[in-house]
Design a protein around this motif. Structure first.
Motif, mmCIF file in Angstrom:
data_model
loop_
_atom_site.group_PDB
_atom_site.id
_atom_site.type_symbol
_atom_site.label_atom_id
_atom_site.label_comp_id
_atom_site.label_asym_id
_atom_site.label_seq_id
_atom_site.Cartn_x
_atom_site.Cartn_y
_atom_site.Cartn_z
ATOM 1 N N ASP B 79 71.519 165.342 21.401
ATOM 2 C CA ASP B 79 72.620 164.958 20.499
ATOM 3 C C ASP B 79 72.506 165.647 19.143
ATOM 4 O OD1 ASP B 79 70.732 163.590 18.960
ATOM 5 O OD2 ASP B 79 71.111 161.704 19.964
ATOM 6 N N ARG B 80 71.418 166.359 18.911
ATOM 7 C CA ARG B 80 71.162 167.076 17.660
ATOM 8 C C ARG B 80 71.396 166.184 16.437
ATOM 9 N NH1 ARG B 80 74.800 171.667 17.953
ATOM 10 N NH2 ARG B 80 75.579 171.083 19.989
ATOM 11 N N ASN B 81 71.166 164.895 16.613
ATOM 12 C CA ASN B 81 71.331 163.910 15.531
ATOM 13 C C ASN B 81 72.718 163.931 14.923
ATOM 14 O OD1 ASN B 81 68.759 162.860 15.707
ATOM 15 N ND2 ASN B 81 67.909 164.452 14.387
ATOM 16 N N SER B 82 73.701 164.337 15.714
ATOM 17 C CA SER B 82 75.061 164.367 15.206
ATOM 18 C C SER B 82 75.903 163.333 15.949
ATOM 19 C CB SER B 82 75.642 165.772 15.400
ATOM 20 O OG SER B 82 77.036 165.699 15.557
ATOM 21 N N ALA B 83 76.539 162.465 15.170
ATOM 22 C CA ALA B 83 77.341 161.402 15.768
ATOM 23 C C ALA B 83 78.475 161.988 16.610
ATOM 24 C CB ALA B 83 77.893 160.499 14.672
ATOM 25 N N ASP B 84 79.078 163.082 16.136
ATOM 26 C CA ASP B 84 80.179 163.721 16.874
ATOM 27 C C ASP B 84 79.717 164.232 18.221
ATOM 28 O OD1 ASP B 84 81.839 163.258 14.867
ATOM 29 O OD2 ASP B 84 81.813 165.285 14.022
ATOM 30 N N VAL B 85 78.603 164.980 18.191
ATOM 31 C CA VAL B 85 78.088 165.550 19.434
ATOM 32 C C VAL B 85 77.757 164.424 20.418
ATOM 33 C CG1 VAL B 85 76.199 166.879 20.454
ATOM 34 C CG2 VAL B 85 77.186 167.597 18.290
ATOM 35 N N GLY B 86 77.090 163.390 19.907
ATOM 36 C CA GLY B 86 76.699 162.268 20.766
ATOM 37 C C GLY B 86 77.907 161.584 21.385
ATOM 38 N N ALA B 87 78.907 161.267 20.550
ATOM 39 C CA ALA B 87 80.088 160.551 21.048
ATOM 40 C C ALA B 87 80.844 161.391 22.076
ATOM 41 C CB ALA B 87 81.002 160.179 19.886
ATOM 42 N N ASN B 88 80.991 162.698 21.801
ATOM 43 C CA ASN B 88 81.713 163.565 22.745
ATOM 44 C C ASN B 88 80.982 163.688 24.070
ATOM 45 O OD1 ASN B 88 83.871 164.089 21.105
ATOM 46 N ND2 ASN B 88 82.882 165.842 20.110
ATOM 47 N N THR B 89 79.664 163.821 23.991
ATOM 48 C CA THR B 89 78.873 163.926 25.214
ATOM 49 C C THR B 89 79.060 162.685 26.078
ATOM 50 O OG1 THR B 89 77.237 165.166 23.967
ATOM 51 C CG2 THR B 89 76.558 164.336 26.114
ATOM 52 N N VAL B 90 78.943 161.523 25.438
ATOM 53 C CA VAL B 90 79.026 160.280 26.206
ATOM 54 C C VAL B 90 80.438 160.084 26.760
ATOM 55 C CG1 VAL B 90 78.928 157.773 25.990
ATOM 56 C CG2 VAL B 90 77.094 159.175 25.065
ATOM 57 N N ARG B 91 81.441 160.486 25.988
ATOM 58 C CA ARG B 91 82.816 160.370 26.487
ATOM 59 C C ARG B 91 82.979 161.198 27.765
ATOM 60 N NH1 ARG B 91 86.784 158.333 23.390
ATOM 61 N NH2 ARG B 91 85.701 158.809 21.461
ATOM 62 N N GLU B 92 82.425 162.400 27.727
ATOM 63 C CA GLU B 92 82.524 163.264 28.905
ATOM 64 C C GLU B 92 81.735 162.669 30.081
ATOM 65 O OE1 GLU B 92 80.620 167.204 29.309
ATOM 66 O OE2 GLU B 92 81.100 166.410 31.280
ATOM 67 N N TRP B 93 80.560 162.143 29.772
ATOM 68 C CA TRP B 93 79.735 161.529 30.821
ATOM 69 C C TRP B 93 80.500 160.398 31.512
ATOM 70 C CZ3 TRP B 93 74.199 160.790 28.305
ATOM 71 C CH2 TRP B 93 73.541 162.019 28.306
ATOM 72 N N LEU B 94 81.184 159.584 30.702
ATOM 73 C CA LEU B 94 81.857 158.422 31.275
ATOM 74 C C LEU B 94 83.123 158.836 32.021
ATOM 75 C CD1 LEU B 94 81.492 155.943 28.282
ATOM 76 C CD2 LEU B 94 80.200 155.913 30.408
ATOM 77 N N ASP B 95 83.889 159.757 31.421
ATOM 78 C CA ASP B 95 85.185 160.121 32.008
ATOM 79 C C ASP B 95 85.050 161.033 33.219
ATOM 80 O OD1 ASP B 95 86.198 158.668 30.012
ATOM 81 O OD2 ASP B 95 86.997 160.338 28.828
ATOM 82 N N VAL B 96 84.196 162.045 33.088
ATOM 83 C CA VAL B 96 84.153 163.078 34.121
ATOM 84 C C VAL B 96 83.003 162.865 35.104
ATOM 85 C CG1 VAL B 96 84.078 165.568 34.518
ATOM 86 C CG2 VAL B 96 85.105 164.664 32.422
ATOM 87 N N ASP B 100 76.696 155.749 34.859
ATOM 88 C CA ASP B 100 76.648 154.286 34.889
ATOM 89 C C ASP B 100 75.901 153.686 33.707
ATOM 90 O OD1 ASP B 100 77.898 153.737 37.542
ATOM 91 O OD2 ASP B 100 76.305 155.088 38.185
ATOM 92 N N LEU B 101 74.882 154.430 33.225
ATOM 93 C CA LEU B 101 74.099 153.905 32.115
ATOM 94 C C LEU B 101 73.767 155.031 31.142
ATOM 95 C CD1 LEU B 101 72.257 151.592 30.866
ATOM 96 C CD2 LEU B 101 70.390 152.668 32.128
ATOM 97 N N VAL B 102 73.955 154.755 29.839
ATOM 98 C CA VAL B 102 73.525 155.715 28.825
ATOM 99 C C VAL B 102 72.225 155.184 28.222
ATOM 100 C CG1 VAL B 102 74.095 156.853 26.652
ATOM 101 C CG2 VAL B 102 75.889 156.388 28.323
ATOM 102 N N ALA B 103 71.157 155.978 28.298
ATOM 103 C CA ALA B 103 69.844 155.542 27.800
ATOM 104 C C ALA B 103 69.401 156.438 26.655
ATOM 105 C CB ALA B 103 68.830 155.573 28.931
ATOM 106 N N GLY B 104 68.268 156.108 26.041
ATOM 107 C CA GLY B 104 67.743 156.882 24.916
ATOM 108 C C GLY B 104 68.320 156.339 23.621
ATOM 109 N N LEU B 105 69.224 157.086 22.978
ATOM 110 C CA LEU B 105 69.937 156.681 21.763
ATOM 111 C C LEU B 105 68.978 156.445 20.590
ATOM 112 C CD1 LEU B 105 72.600 154.409 23.457
ATOM 113 C CD2 LEU B 105 72.902 156.716 22.564
ATOM 114 N N VAL B 106 68.829 157.450 19.750
ATOM 115 C CA VAL B 106 67.793 157.402 18.718
ATOM 116 C C VAL B 106 68.367 157.256 17.301
ATOM 117 C CG1 VAL B 106 65.739 158.520 17.826
ATOM 118 C CG2 VAL B 106 66.318 158.748 20.232
ATOM 119 N N ALA B 107 68.978 158.306 16.758
ATOM 120 C CA ALA B 107 69.494 158.200 15.387
ATOM 121 C C ALA B 107 70.547 157.090 15.333
ATOM 122 C CB ALA B 107 70.102 159.525 14.967
ATOM 123 N N SER B 108 70.426 156.194 14.355
ATOM 124 C CA SER B 108 71.332 155.040 14.297
ATOM 125 C C SER B 108 72.795 155.459 14.179
ATOM 126 C CB SER B 108 70.954 154.143 13.123
ATOM 127 O OG SER B 108 69.660 153.632 13.301
#
Lengths: 295, 405
Positions: B79-96, B100-108
């Protein structure tokens, strides 16, 4: 007790002392940059990475080869400086005829590669480098406790700065260097090997960065990212002093260390910004920097 | 118009068909996909990063690699500690990719952005690395669980214990941004509530490489305790500098409010000895934790941090719940997870509360003196246990929308 703007005199002097130590360190790093820019017109964005390589090489040398601090202080600058000379020979020379911007981008790319590769192997937490036994402990100066190692950093950094200034401004070799960059064709006609001079100069600048890296290793955790945060401050110092001015780099380095140190006492929140504030003001009043010559 | 109506009709038909197939099949696509999102290359790499991914892989392998016949697949991203990168990645993971589960999640900051996406898309996430207690307070959602620790027990655990041991005057070194200020506020409250006093402090810029000036100010303040309301490289630099200036030898003591095993390992125990800290887990706590940590060490070459252990623990708990329910429906799986107490090598007295906080025993630890350490990773002595119910923010103080106050 005498107070200076609400701070006891003893504390005030202690802070000045620390500022001076940091300043000597900035001066040493800026000096390498100034030498490379002043003589070769390369904006060496890899300087932070080369500083980091110095610290990492000292650490790995100690861990795997048992090379002690004093040997590292001599050997590491030679090795990393040699690597620098190789980079100049193989890569930088090819773009020497282009605009400075290309050199900046190329060295920036190199810095990112060095950093990225080492992060992969070493992680980012870093490791500690032990302070050599003969420099442990400290002195009670009355107004503060000065760790011996910090005192040594001040002496070593200032010593190297002055020696470099002397070589470039006061010796025949330095005169060749300055002349070679001023008018390479003429120097070549006099039988001086200018390309070799340039390679050696870049190597020397890099060796200065590596020397600073070895000095810093016992002070800060040695990690692949240690150079990038420092680089931008050092660039500001060079710009304030006047790009390429040797004396400017040394004097400004010390001065900025002092100003930063005082900011840490009176308004710590601004400590990281104050140098850039000075840079803006200086550039507005003297665009070529304090010691720079107008182009 | 006709076109619009047609496409509307067909999309309704498609959705209905999808929903129908979802309710018929137990696993929506016959594969259980877990996405691991973390900082893999930056500041937080060592405390979670690739080591957390290895822990996740161990959890899946130990579970047998499948749930009720559906194979488990792991994907990961930086996620390179970027909220944008993280949110976009997860959106793609969920949609495409139908994760089922997103794990890890470090920078608040990344976590808060990702949990918003999870809530919108109806996914499920387990947060193992983040510190901010707001993740299950004002930012709580029904779609995520916070597993390992947060700033509340960090302040509460360390500061209270230190004051109780007689450290009643404090000087705070605070990183000058939201996290530092929040921690400072929590610590100040805990210190004052327990009869201590804050005698001074400095808001230092983030990040700072040279702490000598601040350490000198802390020495001059005469405070018994120097509290570090910062994290990562700032804490490491502050502790290293304090050691050089002989801070602890002159009778003052450091209290670290957010310190990971990899930080202490990086500085070495010569520098950090005596440091008090709060941790959610330590590898050398008992036989179960040692057994797991040694397996991890063989695989990764480093001892696990509390975050990496938490990734394993939470993934196993998730997979167990999924096997029990026999479906990958996030809501049903989360309900099952909440209904089951969490007792494993990581967690003691653990349970998941309605705000999504997994509460469990936390520990007050002290870094050993070099003479007491038997190896490179033998660094903590556990001084006391902070019971699960006392460690975390009580639900009565919660601002979470899921909590009935």
């Amino acid at each position: 007790m005498t107070m200076i703007f609400g701070v006891p005199l003893a504390v005030f002097i202690g802070q000045l002392m620390l500022g001076l130590i940091n300043g000597a360190f900035y001066a040493l790093l800026s000096l390498g940059l100034a030498v490379i820019f002043g003589l070769l017109k390369i904006v060496n964005f890899a300087h932070g990475a080369q500083y980091m390589l110095g610290a990492v090489a000292a650490l790995l040398g100690l861990q795997y080869l048992g090379i002690n601090y004093w040997v590292a202080l001599l050997l590491v600058p030679l090795v990393i400086g040699g690597l620098g000379a190789l980079i100049e020979r193989l890569i930088l020379r090819r773009i020497a005829h282009l605009d400075h911007l290309y050199g900046l981008l190329l060295t920036f790319g190199l810095a990112l590669i060095f950093e990225g590769v080492l992060v992969n192997f070493l992680g980012v937490s870093g490791s500690s480098y032990p302070i050599p036994a003969s420099l442990q402990g400290g002195f009670q100066l009355g107004f503060m406790f000065l760790p011996t190692y910090r005192g040594w950093v001040l002496v070593a950094a200032l010593g190297v700065c002055l020696a470099t200034w002397f070589i470039i401004e006061r010796t025949r070799l330095g005169a060749y260097l300055r002349a070679g960059t001023e008018n390479p064709a003429l120097m070549q006609a006099f039988g001086v090997n200018v390309p070799q001079l340039i390679t050696l100069t870049y190597g020397f600048g890099v060796a200065l960065a590596a020397f600073a890296g070895v000095l810093a290793a016992p002070l800060y955790p040695v990690s692949p990212t240690m150079g990038s945060s420092l680089l931008i401050v050092v660039f500001a110092v060079v710009v304030i002093g006047g790009m390429g001015s040797i004396l400017g780099a040394i004097v400004t380095g010390l001065g900025m260390g002092l100003i930063e140190g005082l900011t840490k006492v009176y308004y710590p929140e601004a400590a990281n910004t104050v140098i850039f504030l000075v840079m803006v003001v200086v550039l507005m009043l003297r665009p070529a920097g304090l010691f720079g010559k107008e182009a | 118009m006709t076109f619009c109506r047609k496409s509307l009709a067909s999309s309704i038909a498609l959705t209905t068909a999808l929903m129908a197939s979802g309710s018929q099949a137990q696993m929506s696509d016959d594969v259980v996909r877990i996405g691991y999102l973390a900082d893999m290359s930056g500041t937080y790499r060592d405390l979670a990063g690739p080591g957390g991914l290895a822990a996740l892989e161990m959890a899946v392998e130990d579970f047998g690699g499948e749930v009720n016949g559906a194979p488990i697949e792991i994907i990961s991203a930086d996620d390179r500690n970027s909220a944008d990168v993280g949110a976009n990645t997860v959106r793609e993971w969920l949609d495409v990719q139908d994760v089922d589960l997103v794990a890890g999640l470090v920078a608040s900051s990344v976590t808060i952005a990702v949990t918003k996406v999870l809530e919108e898309a109806g996914g499920l996430g387990i947060v193992s690395g983040s510190a901010a207690s707001s993740i299950t307070n004002e930012h709580c959602t029904p779609n995520h669980i916070h597993w390992v620790y947060d700033t509340y027990p960090l302040a509460n655990g360390t500061a209270r214990a230190v004051v109780e041991q007689g450290g009643d005057s404090w000087f705070l070194l605070t990183a000058d941004y939201a996290f530092g200020h929040a921690l400072e506020e929590d610590v100040t409250k805990v210190v004052e509530d327990n009869g201590g006093e804050i005698v001074g402090g400095v808001h230092h810029p983030f990040p700072t490489s040279d702490f000598s000036s601040y350490i000198l100010q802390a020495q001059g303040s005469g405070a018994k305790i120097i509290g570090l309301a910062n994290a990562g490289s700032d804490t490491v630099n502050a502790i290293t500098t304090a050691s050089q200036f002989g801070l602890t030898q002159s009778g003052q003591q450091l209290a670290g409010l957010l310190i990971f095993l990899n930080d202490v390992h990086a500085m070495g125990i010569d520098t950090t000895q005596g440091l008090l800290l709060t941790t959610g887990w330590y590898w050398d706590m008992d036989d179960a934790s040692r057994e797991w940590a040694e397996r991890y060490y063989e695989r990764v070459g480093r001892m696990p941090t509390m975050v990496q252990a938490g990734v394993y623990s939470s993934t196993q708990h998730y997979l167990n719940a999924m096997a029990e329910v026999g479906s990958d429906d996030p809501e049903a799986v989360k309900e099952q997870m909440m209904a089951t107490p969490v007792e494993d090598f990581f967690s003691r007295n653990g349970r998941i509360r309605e705000d999504g906080r997994m509460i469990h025993d936390m520990y007050l630890a002290q870094v050993k003196a070099p003479a007491d350490s038997e190896g490179e990773w033998d660094v903590y002595e556990i001084l006391s246990t902070i019971p699960a119910e006392d460690a975390f923010r009580p639900l009565s103080e919660s601002q979470c929308k899921l909590v009935q106050n």
